[in-house]
Design a protein around this motif. Structure first.
Motif, PDB file in Angstrom:
ATOM      1  N   MET A  14     -44.991  -7.706 -37.093  1.00  0.00           N
ATOM      2  CA  MET A  14     -46.057  -7.159 -37.926  1.00  0.00           C
ATOM      3  C   MET A  14     -46.632  -8.220 -38.855  1.00  0.00           C
ATOM      4  SD  MET A  14     -45.163  -3.265 -39.072  1.00  0.00           S
ATOM      5  CE  MET A  14     -43.609  -3.672 -39.852  1.00  0.00           C
ATOM      6  N   CYS A  15     -45.762  -9.037 -39.428  1.00  0.00           N
ATOM      7  CA  CYS A  15     -46.237 -10.088 -40.333  1.00  0.00           C
ATOM      8  C   CYS A  15     -47.174 -11.049 -39.606  1.00  0.00           C
ATOM      9  CB  CYS A  15     -45.059 -10.856 -40.912  1.00  0.00           C
ATOM     10  SG  CYS A  15     -44.025  -9.908 -42.048  1.00  0.00           S
ATOM     11  N   MET A  16     -46.801 -11.431 -38.397  1.00  0.00           N
ATOM     12  CA  MET A  16     -47.621 -12.385 -37.640  1.00  0.00           C
ATOM     13  C   MET A  16     -48.909 -11.750 -37.138  1.00  0.00           C
ATOM     14  SD  MET A  16     -44.799 -14.749 -35.659  1.00  0.00           S
ATOM     15  CE  MET A  16     -43.758 -13.444 -35.033  1.00  0.00           C
ATOM     16  N   ARG A  17     -48.819 -10.557 -36.559  1.00  0.00           N
ATOM     17  CA  ARG A  17     -50.036  -9.887 -36.065  1.00  0.00           C
ATOM     18  C   ARG A  17     -50.961  -9.508 -37.218  1.00  0.00           C
ATOM     19  NH1 ARG A  17     -46.176  -7.128 -33.257  1.00  0.00           N
ATOM     20  NH2 ARG A  17     -46.505  -5.275 -34.542  1.00  0.00           N
ATOM     21  N   GLY A  18     -50.353  -8.991 -38.291  1.00  0.00           N
ATOM     22  CA  GLY A  18     -51.157  -8.539 -39.420  1.00  0.00           C
ATOM     23  C   GLY A  18     -51.977  -9.646 -40.044  1.00  0.00           C
ATOM     24  N   ASN A  19     -51.469 -10.869 -40.017  1.00  0.00           N
ATOM     25  CA  ASN A  19     -52.184 -11.984 -40.628  1.00  0.00           C
ATOM     26  C   ASN A  19     -53.189 -12.655 -39.700  1.00  0.00           C
ATOM     27  OD1 ASN A  19     -51.436 -12.887 -43.518  1.00  0.00           O
ATOM     28  ND2 ASN A  19     -49.487 -12.176 -42.655  1.00  0.00           N
ATOM     29  N   THR A  20     -53.187 -12.296 -38.429  1.00  0.00           N
ATOM     30  CA  THR A  20     -54.092 -12.964 -37.481  1.00  0.00           C
ATOM     31  C   THR A  20     -55.037 -12.013 -36.753  1.00  0.00           C
ATOM     32  OG1 THR A  20     -52.395 -12.834 -35.737  1.00  0.00           O
ATOM     33  CG2 THR A  20     -52.460 -14.848 -37.066  1.00  0.00           C
ATOM     34  N   GLU A  21     -54.787 -10.708 -36.837  1.00  0.00           N
ATOM     35  CA  GLU A  21     -55.610  -9.738 -36.106  1.00  0.00           C
ATOM     36  C   GLU A  21     -56.296  -8.791 -37.097  1.00  0.00           C
ATOM     37  OE1 GLU A  21     -56.102  -9.663 -32.842  1.00  0.00           O
ATOM     38  OE2 GLU A  21     -54.621 -11.167 -32.244  1.00  0.00           O
ATOM     39  N   LEU A  22     -57.612  -8.874 -37.213  1.00  0.00           N
ATOM     40  CA  LEU A  22     -58.340  -7.959 -38.090  1.00  0.00           C
ATOM     41  C   LEU A  22     -58.344  -6.563 -37.463  1.00  0.00           C
ATOM     42  CD1 LEU A  22     -60.067  -8.061 -40.740  1.00  0.00           C
ATOM     43  CD2 LEU A  22     -62.068  -8.051 -39.238  1.00  0.00           C
ATOM     44  N   PRO A  23     -57.907  -5.531 -38.185  1.00  0.00           N
ATOM     45  CA  PRO A  23     -57.886  -4.182 -37.615  1.00  0.00           C
ATOM     46  C   PRO A  23     -59.267  -3.729 -37.140  1.00  0.00           C
ATOM     47  CG  PRO A  23     -56.623  -4.256 -39.651  1.00  0.00           C
ATOM     48  CD  PRO A  23     -57.351  -5.573 -39.546  1.00  0.00           C
ATOM     49  N   GLY A  24     -59.278  -2.924 -36.094  1.00  0.00           N
ATOM     50  CA  GLY A  24     -60.541  -2.476 -35.494  1.00  0.00           C
ATOM     51  C   GLY A  24     -61.429  -1.716 -36.453  1.00  0.00           C
ATOM     52  N   ASP A  25     -60.841  -0.886 -37.331  1.00  0.00           N
ATOM     53  CA  ASP A  25     -61.667  -0.107 -38.252  1.00  0.00           C
ATOM     54  C   ASP A  25     -62.372  -1.016 -39.256  1.00  0.00           C
ATOM     55  OD1 ASP A  25     -58.983  -0.524 -39.249  1.00  0.00           O
ATOM     56  OD2 ASP A  25     -59.482   0.773 -40.938  1.00  0.00           O
ATOM     57  N   VAL A  26     -61.712  -2.116 -39.647  1.00  0.00           N
ATOM     58  CA  VAL A  26     -62.339  -3.054 -40.589  1.00  0.00           C
ATOM     59  C   VAL A  26     -63.472  -3.807 -39.891  1.00  0.00           C
ATOM     60  CG1 VAL A  26     -61.952  -4.975 -42.169  1.00  0.00           C
ATOM     61  CG2 VAL A  26     -60.138  -3.304 -41.788  1.00  0.00           C
ATOM     62  N   ARG A  27     -63.235  -4.225 -38.663  1.00  0.00           N
ATOM     63  CA  ARG A  27     -64.286  -4.916 -37.898  1.00  0.00           C
ATOM     64  C   ARG A  27     -65.519  -4.023 -37.737  1.00  0.00           C
ATOM     65  NH1 ARG A  27     -65.775  -8.731 -34.215  1.00  0.00           N
ATOM     66  NH2 ARG A  27     -63.892  -9.948 -34.444  1.00  0.00           N
ATOM     67  N   ARG A  28     -65.287  -2.775 -37.399  1.00  0.00           N
ATOM     68  CA  ARG A  28     -66.423  -1.853 -37.219  1.00  0.00           C
ATOM     69  C   ARG A  28     -67.227  -1.704 -38.503  1.00  0.00           C
ATOM     70  NH1 ARG A  28     -62.479   0.688 -34.064  1.00  0.00           N
ATOM     71  NH2 ARG A  28     -61.885   2.133 -35.726  1.00  0.00           N
ATOM     72  N   LYS A  29     -66.554  -1.633 -39.639  1.00  0.00           N
ATOM     73  CA  LYS A  29     -67.249  -1.506 -40.918  1.00  0.00           C
ATOM     74  C   LYS A  29     -68.052  -2.765 -41.253  1.00  0.00           C
ATOM     75  CE  LYS A  29     -66.563   2.482 -43.023  1.00  0.00           C
ATOM     76  NZ  LYS A  29     -67.637   3.275 -43.674  1.00  0.00           N
ATOM     77  N   LEU A  30     -67.485  -3.925 -40.943  1.00  0.00           N
ATOM     78  CA  LEU A  30     -68.208  -5.179 -41.185  1.00  0.00           C
ATOM     79  C   LEU A  30     -69.440  -5.266 -40.292  1.00  0.00           C
ATOM     80  CD1 LEU A  30     -65.229  -7.696 -41.484  1.00  0.00           C
ATOM     81  CD2 LEU A  30     -66.743  -6.964 -43.330  1.00  0.00           C
ATOM     82  N   GLU A  31     -69.298  -4.858 -39.041  1.00  0.00           N
ATOM     83  CA  GLU A  31     -70.440  -4.867 -38.119  1.00  0.00           C
ATOM     84  C   GLU A  31     -71.521  -3.890 -38.576  1.00  0.00           C
ATOM     85  OE1 GLU A  31     -68.070  -6.062 -33.983  1.00  0.00           O
ATOM     86  OE2 GLU A  31     -68.385  -3.960 -34.509  1.00  0.00           O
TER      87      GLU A  31
END
Length: 279
Positions: A16-33
């Motif tokens: 989780m520590c490694m994925r969490g720091n390198t993978e932006l969650p899909g819901d955050v990406r959608r909001k940025l888009e």
């Protein structure tokens, strides 16, 4: 009684520590888009474009989304019909954080509050435990960076201040924070409980998906009202102006003492890094 192996806890937390720091969650990406499509300001559009490009680069290279990999904050739900074998649960979680921050080459930011001497391994993690029904172990991880956390506040309002007082405090806090927490931010608001509990539930609210809707229509309306008021500040992405100061507001409301109105505002940066596993 279901048994969960300690080694599985270590591996799950490290991952989780490694994925969490390198993978932006899909819901955050959608909001940025979505924000990028709705922005009028050229500078705001460019900042949002760069944030999305940064997320793509982090995904491809497995390098951190941000150089500040934060303190590890974990919310742990322990089923009352399961037990962890092979070690103390707190120690196992910290070992997982230690492994994840080392194997993922993540910046280790935990230090002594006075001497500022680094602990050297990203621990101790901040861990919140809850006992729940069932035979599962649910662990949610959040990387909490210093820039956003420094802008967070807890206060005790007078009960008579009510919703208007709550709204005034939240708006003023985000306005005072300005560009410091790397907007667009996500705002967790904890209302009720006690002084320390309000802070906990404000932070826990940040684990909700950005595109969810609170099941209580009254709270959902409060979240929408606050989001509109905060975006009207015009701080914009990275403080350069625009419509998008916050990506979302998540309110958690719990009972409190009849003489108190505890309120906490927990600020999270645009890089909303979190992961969850169930063992």
């Amino acid at each position: 009684m279901r048994e969960i192996q300690g080694k599985d806890v270590i591996e799950a937390v490290a991952g989780m520590c490694m994925r969490g720091n390198t993978e932006l969650p899909g819901d955050v990406r959608r909001k940025l888009e979505q924000a990028m499509a709705e922005e009028d300001s050229p500078s705001a559009v460019e900042v949002l474009r760069q944030l999305l490009e940064n997320a793509d680069l982090a995904h491809d290279t497995k390098l951190p989304l941000c150089q500040d990999c934060g303190l590890a904050v974990l919310f742990v739900e322990v089923g009352d019909d399961c037990r962890v074998v092979g070690g103390n649960l707190r120690d196992l979680i910290n070992e997982g954080v230690r492994k994840g921050y080392a194997d993922g080459y993540l910046r280790k930011s935990a230090c002594d509050p006075l001497t500022r001497a680094n602990t050297g391994d990203g621990t101790p993690a901040i861990i919140h435990f809850d006992l729940v029904p069932g035979d599962k172990l649910k662990i949610a991880y959040m990387a909490k960076g210093g820039g956003a956390e420094n802008m967070s506040r807890v206060t005790m309002l007078a009960p008579a201040q009510g919703w208007e007082g709550i709204k005034k405090f939240v708006v003023e806090r985000v306005a005072e924070a300005g560009p410091n927490p790397c907007p667009p931010t996500i705002i967790g608001v904890g209302i009720g409980g006690t002084f320390e509990h309000a802070a906990k539930i404000a932070k826990r609210g940040l684990l909700r998906k950005l595109d969810d809707v609170h099941p209580d229509p009254k709270v959902a309306a409060m979240e929408k009202e606050l989001e509109e008021a905060l975006n009207a500040l015009g701080i914009g992405p990275m403080g350069l102006g625009g419509k998008t100061t916050v990506l979302g507001v998540k309110i958690t409301l719990e009972p409190c003492h009849l003489a108190s109105l505890p309120l906490a505002v927990n600020v999270q940066c645009h890089s909303q890094r979190h992961e969850e596993v169930v063992l």
